[in-house]
Design an enzyme around this catalytic site. Sequence first.
Site, PDB file in Angstrom:
ATOM      1  N   LYS A  23       4.322  10.507   1.329  1.00 47.89           N
ATOM      2  CA  LYS A  23       2.942   9.787   0.786  1.00 47.89           C
ATOM      3  C   LYS A  23       1.906   9.763   1.702  1.00 47.89           C
ATOM      4  CE  LYS A  23       5.011   5.335   2.235  1.00 47.89           C
ATOM      5  NZ  LYS A  23       5.888   4.119   1.637  1.00 47.89           N
ATOM      6  N   ARG A  56       8.303  -7.367  -4.906  1.00 46.11           N
ATOM      7  CA  ARG A  56       7.137  -6.216  -5.062  1.00 46.11           C
ATOM      8  C   ARG A  56       7.469  -5.774  -6.298  1.00 46.11           C
ATOM      9  NH1 ARG A  56       5.254  -2.226  -0.419  1.00 46.11           N
ATOM     10  NH2 ARG A  56       6.896  -1.069  -1.342  1.00 46.11           N
ATOM     11  N   TYR A 103     -22.650  -0.949  21.082  1.00 42.16           N
ATOM     12  CA  TYR A 103     -23.127  -2.016  20.463  1.00 42.16           C
ATOM     13  C   TYR A 103     -22.589  -3.417  21.056  1.00 42.16           C
ATOM     14  CZ  TYR A 103     -24.251   1.008  16.449  1.00 42.16           C
ATOM     15  OH  TYR A 103     -25.012   1.831  15.536  1.00 42.16           O
ATOM     16  N   MET A 124     -18.903   4.302  14.942  1.00 38.69           N
ATOM     17  CA  MET A 124     -18.446   4.922  13.516  1.00 38.69           C
ATOM     18  C   MET A 124     -18.143   6.357  14.113  1.00 38.69           C
ATOM     19  SD  MET A 124     -20.078   5.484   9.587  1.00 38.69           S
ATOM     20  CE  MET A 124     -20.427   3.586   9.320  1.00 38.69           C
TER      21      MET A 124
HETATM   22  C1  PLP Z   1       7.207   4.158   2.300  1.00 34.20           C
HETATM   23  C2  PLP Z   1       8.432   3.882   1.975  1.00 34.20           C
HETATM   24  C3  PLP Z   1       9.589   4.385   2.374  1.00 34.20           C
HETATM   25  C4  PLP Z   1       9.556   4.978   3.761  1.00 34.20           C
HETATM   26  O1  PLP Z   1       9.608   4.022   4.860  1.00 34.20           O
HETATM   27  P1  PLP Z   1       9.578   4.291   6.199  1.00 34.20           P
HETATM   28  O2  PLP Z   1       9.648   2.754   6.800  1.00 34.20           O
HETATM   29  O3  PLP Z   1       8.336   4.903   6.532  1.00 34.20           O
HETATM   30  O4  PLP Z   1      10.712   5.052   6.675  1.00 34.20           O
HETATM   31  C5  PLP Z   1      10.817   4.421   1.569  1.00 34.20           C
HETATM   32  N1  PLP Z   1      10.683   3.689   0.333  1.00 34.20           N
HETATM   33  C6  PLP Z   1       9.865   3.408  -0.076  1.00 34.20           C
HETATM   34  C7  PLP Z   1       9.881   2.924  -1.753  1.00 34.20           C
HETATM   35  C8  PLP Z   1       8.488   3.429   0.604  1.00 34.20           C
HETATM   36  O5  PLP Z   1       7.536   2.877  -0.163  1.00 34.20           O
END
Ligand code: PLP
Length: 346
Positions: free
Chosen positions: A36, A123, A240, A287
């Site tokens: 992801k 969640r 800055y 930036m």
């Molecule tokens: C991001 C994610 C993972 C992977 O987690 P890591 O700690 O990066 O191995 C696994 N399951 C779900 C549902 C996630 O959102």
Amino acid sequence: MNDTRSQVTIDLAALRHNVGRLRSAAGSAALYAVVKADGYGHGAVDVGLAALAGGAEALCVATVAEGALLRRSIREARIIVMGPFTASEGIVARDRQLEVAVSALPLPEGLRCHVKVDTGMGRWGMPPSEAAEVPADDVVGVMSHLATADEPDRSFARRQIERFAEVAARFPGAVRHIANSAATLRLPEATFDAARCGLAIYGLSPFHDDPASHGLRPVLSWRSTVVYERRLRAGESTGYGRRFRASAETRIGLVPVGYADGWARGLGDAEVLVDGVRAPIAGAISMDSFAVVLPPATGAGSTVSLIGDGLLAEEHAARSGTITYELVCRIRTDESRARRRTVDHG
Ligand SMILES: *Cc1c(COP(=O)(O)O)cnc(C)c1O
């Protein structure tokens, strides 16, 4: 064209090594590579292909759009969308043959579904009582997510695993998966039939320490160059807020990477390597650039390692009060900012 700004290098051999390390930690369970957020900033297509070549059995993404993008380049592999999706995204998912996680009934038709159960993350996911009503024949997987697998106290993670085992028993044919990277490396009872690993395949430690102590090799290096050198006299400042003031004559180098590139402003107290020598950042990160105190014998044209060449992302995350997940997924590698390339040494 952007070689003058910064270059992100992705070491595919290191990635395959990490996939192998996690596969052996997962024992007989399958490894699902989590790609992801554009592969945690490493490039989802490059990483996905390398992970599959290393023996991963599926790729996991957060959104249908990420899955659809990946599908353009990766025709055959299983792709699982772990996050929520709308009805119209469900149609896209079917069209592109993406599998989905489902957190509420009814199950969408014509999609390969993984029932997502909330065992304590609080969640996404349906409560175990609702999962009990899911028609077991219609699902290919049952999954949950751990809230504390990286913490020294394993008791809450163990309770989640027990709850998961109970729910999963209702789905005899389904692939059971709950482990993330941390659990795969230190909670063998969490692996069930598949482990969903993200962070560790990139060679980053889920425990915020040296990845080498877990047999992992960092995959990403981020390098730039000193493009301009200047001398500050005693009392003069750079940047800055005048946050850095020279107490004596000081040579600083300007590096064309800033917080718009993902080099977070919170890294103002970090160190980088200039031609391999540690050097403190001077003043506030802007930036589009930052300044570094130049070590002797370095100057315009010197290589600056932001991450890699022995400098760990874990060190930066600790100094800036964040986690490596955030640090790497914010690195901006679209062509207006940086160039990302892969290397594969063996
Ligand atoms: C991001 C994610 C993972 C992977 O987690 P890591 O700690 O990066 O191995 C696994 N399951 C779900 C549902 C996630 O959102």
